[in-house]
Every structure is written in structure tokens, then in C-alpha cells.
Design a protein around this motif. Sequence first.
Motif, PDB file in Angstrom:
ATOM      1  N   LEU A 283     -35.070 -16.938 -19.600  1.00 45.92           N
ATOM      2  CA  LEU A 283     -35.064 -15.572 -20.136  1.00 45.92           C
ATOM      3  C   LEU A 283     -34.055 -14.698 -19.398  1.00 45.92           C
ATOM      4  O   LEU A 283     -33.351 -13.897 -20.011  1.00 45.92           O
ATOM      5  N   ALA A 284     -33.982 -14.869 -18.094  1.00 47.95           N
ATOM      6  CA  ALA A 284     -33.084 -14.052 -17.277  1.00 47.95           C
ATOM      7  C   ALA A 284     -31.660 -14.598 -17.234  1.00 47.95           C
ATOM      8  O   ALA A 284     -30.735 -13.890 -16.842  1.00 47.95           O
ATOM      9  N   GLY A 285     -31.503 -15.856 -17.611  1.00 49.18           N
ATOM     10  CA  GLY A 285     -30.178 -16.463 -17.553  1.00 49.18           C
ATOM     11  C   GLY A 285     -29.754 -16.799 -16.131  1.00 49.18           C
ATOM     12  O   GLY A 285     -28.583 -16.677 -15.790  1.00 49.18           O
ATOM     13  N   VAL A 286     -30.724 -17.203 -15.307  1.00 50.26           N
ATOM     14  CA  VAL A 286     -30.411 -17.602 -13.933  1.00 50.26           C
ATOM     15  C   VAL A 286     -30.772 -19.070 -13.741  1.00 50.26           C
ATOM     16  O   VAL A 286     -31.550 -19.631 -14.499  1.00 50.26           O
ATOM     17  N   ASP A 287     -30.203 -19.656 -12.713  1.00 50.87           N
ATOM     18  CA  ASP A 287     -30.453 -21.060 -12.409  1.00 50.87           C
ATOM     19  C   ASP A 287     -31.909 -21.272 -12.009  1.00 50.87           C
ATOM     20  O   ASP A 287     -32.425 -20.563 -11.134  1.00 50.87           O
ATOM     21  N   GLN A 288     -32.564 -22.233 -12.635  1.00 51.62           N
ATOM     22  CA  GLN A 288     -33.976 -22.484 -12.346  1.00 51.62           C
ATOM     23  C   GLN A 288     -34.168 -22.937 -10.900  1.00 51.62           C
ATOM     24  O   GLN A 288     -35.151 -22.572 -10.254  1.00 51.62           O
ATOM     25  N   ALA A 289     -33.242 -23.714 -10.381  1.00 46.21           N
ATOM     26  CA  ALA A 289     -33.357 -24.176  -8.997  1.00 46.21           C
ATOM     27  C   ALA A 289     -33.306 -23.001  -8.025  1.00 46.21           C
ATOM     28  O   ALA A 289     -34.054 -22.962  -7.049  1.00 46.21           O
ATOM     29  N   LEU A 290     -32.445 -22.031  -8.303  1.00 50.09           N
ATOM     30  CA  LEU A 290     -32.366 -20.837  -7.463  1.00 50.09           C
ATOM     31  C   LEU A 290     -33.679 -20.069  -7.505  1.00 50.09           C
ATOM     32  O   LEU A 290     -34.216 -19.672  -6.464  1.00 50.09           O
ATOM     33  N   LEU A 291     -34.215 -19.869  -8.695  1.00 50.54           N
ATOM     34  CA  LEU A 291     -35.480 -19.153  -8.827  1.00 50.54           C
ATOM     35  C   LEU A 291     -36.590 -19.895  -8.095  1.00 50.54           C
ATOM     36  O   LEU A 291     -37.403 -19.288  -7.395  1.00 50.54           O
ATOM     37  N   SER A 292     -36.612 -21.201  -8.201  1.00 48.55           N
ATOM     38  CA  SER A 292     -37.607 -22.001  -7.502  1.00 48.55           C
ATOM     39  C   SER A 292     -37.490 -21.825  -5.989  1.00 48.55           C
ATOM     40  O   SER A 292     -38.502 -21.666  -5.291  1.00 48.55           O
ATOM     41  N   ARG A 293     -36.262 -21.833  -5.484  1.00 45.23           N
ATOM     42  CA  ARG A 293     -36.061 -21.629  -4.044  1.00 45.23           C
ATOM     43  C   ARG A 293     -36.521 -20.243  -3.612  1.00 45.23           C
ATOM     44  O   ARG A 293     -37.119 -20.090  -2.540  1.00 45.23           O
ATOM     45  N   LEU A 294     -36.274 -19.237  -4.430  1.00 49.06           N
ATOM     46  CA  LEU A 294     -36.743 -17.884  -4.124  1.00 49.06           C
ATOM     47  C   LEU A 294     -38.268 -17.840  -4.065  1.00 49.06           C
ATOM     48  O   LEU A 294     -38.853 -17.250  -3.160  1.00 49.06           O
TER      49      LEU A 294
END
Length: 65
Positions: free
Chosen positions: A25-36
Motif C-alpha cells: 500500500l505504501a510502496g515500500v520494500d517489505q524487507a525494510l518494513l520488516s526490519r523496522l
Amino acid sequence: MIKTRQSLRELMAAKGLTAYALARLAGVDQALLSRLLHGTQHDIMVTTLDKLCKALGISRDEVDV
């Protein structure tokens, strides 16, 4: 203001979003979001934060980074 990691989890839960759904939805990398979300990524670019906030329907001013 709300802490980024905790607030992301709470807002995702309130909106019924998984990390995968929010990332798309946000257009961001899922791996980055997971790390956050897991606390292994401690810094976040303003553009990424803006995308996540927009997808969650909040302003950047509401997030304590």
C-alpha cells in the motif's frame, strides 16, 4: 507523539493490515518494513516515513522518530 516501531504495529493492527499489505500500500520494500518492525533497522528515510504515514492515514507530525 508515538514511537515509530510501536506505533506502526498498533496502526497496522487497528487497520487490519499485515506488514506485506502495508508495504504494498505504501510502496515500500517489505524487507525494510520488516526490519523496522523487528528493530533491526533503526533509521528511516523521511520519504519512506511519509509513504508509511500516508498509507496509514496519519501525518508525519504524529510520529516520534
